[in-house]
Design a protein around this motif. Structure first.
Motif, short mmCIF file in Angstrom:
data_model
loop_
_atom_site.label_atom_id
_atom_site.label_comp_id
_atom_site.label_asym_id
_atom_site.label_seq_id
_atom_site.Cartn_x
_atom_site.Cartn_y
_atom_site.Cartn_z
N HIS A 324 0.85 -1.19 0.00
CA HIS A 324 0.00 0.00 0.00
C HIS A 324 0.90 1.25 0.00
O HIS A 324 1.90 1.29 0.71
N GLY A 325 0.50 2.25 -0.79
CA GLY A 325 1.30 3.47 -0.90
C GLY A 325 1.61 4.13 0.44
O GLY A 325 2.67 4.74 0.61
N PHE A 326 0.71 3.98 1.40
CA PHE A 326 0.90 4.54 2.74
C PHE A 326 2.20 4.04 3.37
O PHE A 326 2.97 4.83 3.93
N VAL A 327 2.48 2.75 3.26
CA VAL A 327 3.65 2.18 3.94
C VAL A 327 4.87 2.07 3.02
O VAL A 327 5.93 1.62 3.46
N ALA A 328 4.72 2.49 1.77
CA ALA A 328 5.84 2.37 0.82
C ALA A 328 7.13 3.06 1.32
O ALA A 328 8.22 2.52 1.14
N PRO A 329 7.03 4.26 1.96
CA PRO A 329 8.30 4.85 2.43
C PRO A 329 9.02 3.98 3.47
O PRO A 329 10.25 3.97 3.51
N ILE A 330 8.27 3.26 4.27
CA ILE A 330 8.92 2.39 5.28
C ILE A 330 9.66 1.27 4.56
O ILE A 330 10.83 1.00 4.83
N LEU A 331 8.97 0.64 3.61
CA LEU A 331 9.58 -0.47 2.88
C LEU A 331 10.81 0.00 2.09
O LEU A 331 11.86 -0.64 2.12
N HIS A 332 10.69 1.12 1.40
CA HIS A 332 11.76 1.61 0.53
C HIS A 332 12.99 2.10 1.29
O HIS A 332 14.09 2.12 0.74
N ALA A 333 12.80 2.49 2.54
CA ALA A 333 13.96 2.98 3.31
C ALA A 333 14.98 1.85 3.51
O ALA A 333 16.19 2.11 3.58
N ILE A 334 14.51 0.64 3.58
CA ILE A 334 15.39 -0.48 3.95
C ILE A 334 16.42 -0.79 2.86
O ILE A 334 17.63 -0.84 3.15
N PRO A 335 16.01 -0.98 1.61
CA PRO A 335 17.05 -1.21 0.58
C PRO A 335 17.97 -0.01 0.38
O PRO A 335 19.12 -0.19 -0.03
N MET A 336 17.49 1.20 0.67
CA MET A 336 18.37 2.38 0.61
C MET A 336 19.52 2.22 1.61
O MET A 336 20.67 2.51 1.33
N GLN A 337 19.15 1.80 2.83
CA GLN A 337 20.17 1.59 3.87
C GLN A 337 21.08 0.43 3.49
O GLN A 337 22.31 0.48 3.70
N MET A 338 20.48 -0.62 2.92
CA MET A 338 21.29 -1.79 2.51
C MET A 338 22.30 -1.41 1.44
O MET A 338 23.45 -1.88 1.44
#
Ligand code: M6R
Length: 364
Positions: A324-338
């Motif tokens: 869901h677009g609402f939680v997309a920033p949470i999900l996307h932050a992780i591969p950025m950090q990886m």
């Protein structure tokens, strides 16, 4: 110890699913599937505006929070880094909500901003990981980010836990203010509850992220782009890269590129973009197309729905689960950090203890 991981940062990255799950457990009633906040010493429905302040990654979490609170709870929000907020002297309406975000609860600038807001009769709600900290003692209410101790100087799991708390706070605020239909509320809570398992899926993209890291590790400068709630995610990605790999990185709202930064683009500046499918997908794609036309090398994070379009255009694509677009920033932050982590490993830097940095910044 590091439990067999190469660095604390790697270990802490892998704690994301568990940490998000624990943080949600504290805030979601399992039988009603509603967000429950502790008793508030003020009425969320009557707060005229929120003032968000924090430093570093916590500030970027706050920027996502602004996006959510404005959009979903229709609450006017002011936000600034704490080192500026404390000297800005903005006109404040008493009874406003001061929203402070900090992993350590000891950051000098954030603490000074908290005290400044308090003096002006602003309610203080702090989102903290260390719940026995100075900021905790001086707040009207603390919402804990159950992330456990974070050893790596570069924040990882504390950041996503902050986002998780802010997402829950947004849903609770929206309900109090009557801006959310019951069915929409159910949808948002379902998206949050689904997140720990979607986040676990991200680790399956390790190889694709390492391939991306090889391109980034060769660069002197890197540009990070996003739109909407992905702008702060791009900023988090750029900060993390700077901190631990010592590569210069800048984050921009994708639409702002043509107002200046596009002149930087050539084949030597990789462009890292967070582009989940959704209403901003087409706009961001055309910004990326413009960059590509100028020789930019595109490294794109998208989801299963955006993968087709992005693969045709980008040099490297990391495909994340569709959420869901609402939680997309949470999900996307992780591969950025990886990605930042893998680049730092390639560069051989001291990942957990980068030069010139301390875990907790207790001086101005
Ligand atoms: O403890 P805090 O959350 O208040 O710390 C704020 C920043 O110093 C912190 O997020 C810093 O930017 C991190 N090193 C980011 O990885």
């Amino acid at each position: 110890g590091k439990d067999g991981y190469r660095h604390y940062m790697e270990k802490e990255l892998h704690e994301h699913p568990q940490v998000i799950g624990q943080t949600l457990q504290r805030m979601v009633d399992p039988s009603t599937r509603r967000i429950v906040l502790p008793d508030l010493p003020f009425d969320l429905a009557r707060v005229p505006r929120a003032i968000i302040t924090a430093c570093g990654s916590a500030f970027y979490a706050g920027m996502v929070g602004r996006y959510w609170l404005e959009d979903i709870a229709r609450l006017p929000v002011d936000i600034d880094v704490a080192s500026e907020m404390r000297y800005r002297n903005p006109p404040l309406v008493s009874g406003s909500l001061g929203l402070l975000i900090s992993q350590s609860g000891e950051t000098a600038d954030t603490l000074a901003a908290l005290r400044g807001l308090r003096e002006r009769a602003v309610h203080i709600l702090s989102v903290l990981n260390v719940e026995h900290s100075t900021m905790a003692r001086e707040s009207d209410l603390v919402l804990g980010t159950v992330a456990g101790p974070e050893i790596s100087v570069a924040s990882t799991k504390a950041f996503t836990a902050q986002l998780t708390v802010l997402a829950c706070l947004t849903v609770a605020t929206a309900r109090a203010r009557g801006t959310l239909k019951a069915s929409d509320e159910e949808e948002l809570v379902a998206a949050l509850l689904d997140l720990p398992s979607r986040v676990a899926d991200v680790f399956g993209q390790g190889d694709a992220i390492r391939q991306m890291a090889r391109v980034v590790a060769e660069a002197r400068d890197v540009l990070y782009l996003g739109r909407g709630s992905m702008v702060p995610v791009a900023m988090e990605g750029a900060l993390k890269l700077k901190e631990i790999s010592y590569i210069h990185a800048e984050a921009y709202a994708a639409g702002e590129m043509k107002h200046g930064p596009i002149s930087l683009i050539d084949g030597n500046v990789p462009i890292v973009a967070a582009v989940p499918s959704g209403p901003l997908f087409d706009k961001t794609s055309s910004n990326l197309q413009e960059a590509k036309a100028r020789g930019g090398r595109l490294l794109v994070f998208t989801d299963t729905e955006g993968a087709g379009r992005m693969s045709a255009m980008a040099e490297r694509v990391v495909v994340l689960p569709r959420v869901h677009g609402f939680v997309a920033p949470i999900l996307h932050a992780i591969p950025m950090q990886m990605l930042a982590y893998e680049v730092a490993v390639l560069k051989g830097t001291d990942v957990d203890q980068p030069r010139n940095l301390a875990k907790s910044v207790t001086v101005e």
